[in-house]
Design a protein around this motif. Structure first.
Motif, PDB file in Angstrom:
ATOM      1  N   ASP A 116     113.605 -38.108  78.286  1.00  0.00           N
ATOM      2  CA  ASP A 116     112.902 -39.109  77.225  1.00  0.00           C
ATOM      3  C   ASP A 116     111.710 -39.616  77.616  1.00  0.00           C
TER       4      ASP A 116
ATOM      5  N   GLY B 219     110.892 -38.860  60.366  1.00  0.00           N
ATOM      6  CA  GLY B 219     112.087 -38.171  61.307  1.00  0.00           C
ATOM      7  C   GLY B 219     111.799 -38.215  62.499  1.00  0.00           C
ATOM      8  N   TYR B 220     110.299 -38.140  62.747  1.00  0.00           N
ATOM      9  CA  TYR B 220     110.196 -38.182  64.335  1.00  0.00           C
ATOM     10  C   TYR B 220     110.449 -39.573  64.907  1.00  0.00           C
TER      11      TYR B 220
ATOM     12  N   THR C 242     114.193 -39.945  65.058  1.00  0.00           N
ATOM     13  CA  THR C 242     114.701 -39.057  66.334  1.00  0.00           C
ATOM     14  C   THR C 242     114.626 -40.172  67.618  1.00  0.00           C
TER      15      THR C 242
ATOM     16  N   LEU D 224     117.217 -41.406  70.320  1.00  0.00           N
ATOM     17  CA  LEU D 224     117.195 -41.239  71.562  1.00  0.00           C
ATOM     18  C   LEU D 224     116.987 -42.232  72.525  1.00  0.00           C
TER      19      LEU D 224
END
Length: 72
Positions: A4, A55-56, A59, A63
């Motif tokens: 990440d 969306g990014y 996400t 995460l």
């Protein structure tokens, strides 16, 4: 396989989301140009870019929440 590192800080997340949205908006713009014959920014092009941005960021939030914290 992936870590990440791209989602470590919020400025990095927003920069990545802006680049991601720009790529998708450019793709939508070229698709409009291919099928319509005119290179114009329409609401569908902007909507495609905004959807990619959201969306990014979504996400990244998922995460980041799943990452183990050092105090637990």
């Amino acid at each position: 396989m992936f870590d990440d590192q791209a989602f470590r800080t919020w400025p990095l997340i927003l920069l990545g989301a802006a680049v991601f949205a720009g790529c998708f908006a450019l793709l939508a713009l070229m698709t409009e140009w291919l099928f319509e014959g005119v290179l114009t920014v329409t609401s569908s092009v902007v909507g495609f870019g905004v959807t990619a941005f959201v969306g990014y960021v979504g996400t990244a939030m998922i995460l980041r929440d799943g990452r183990p914290r050092s105090g637990r």
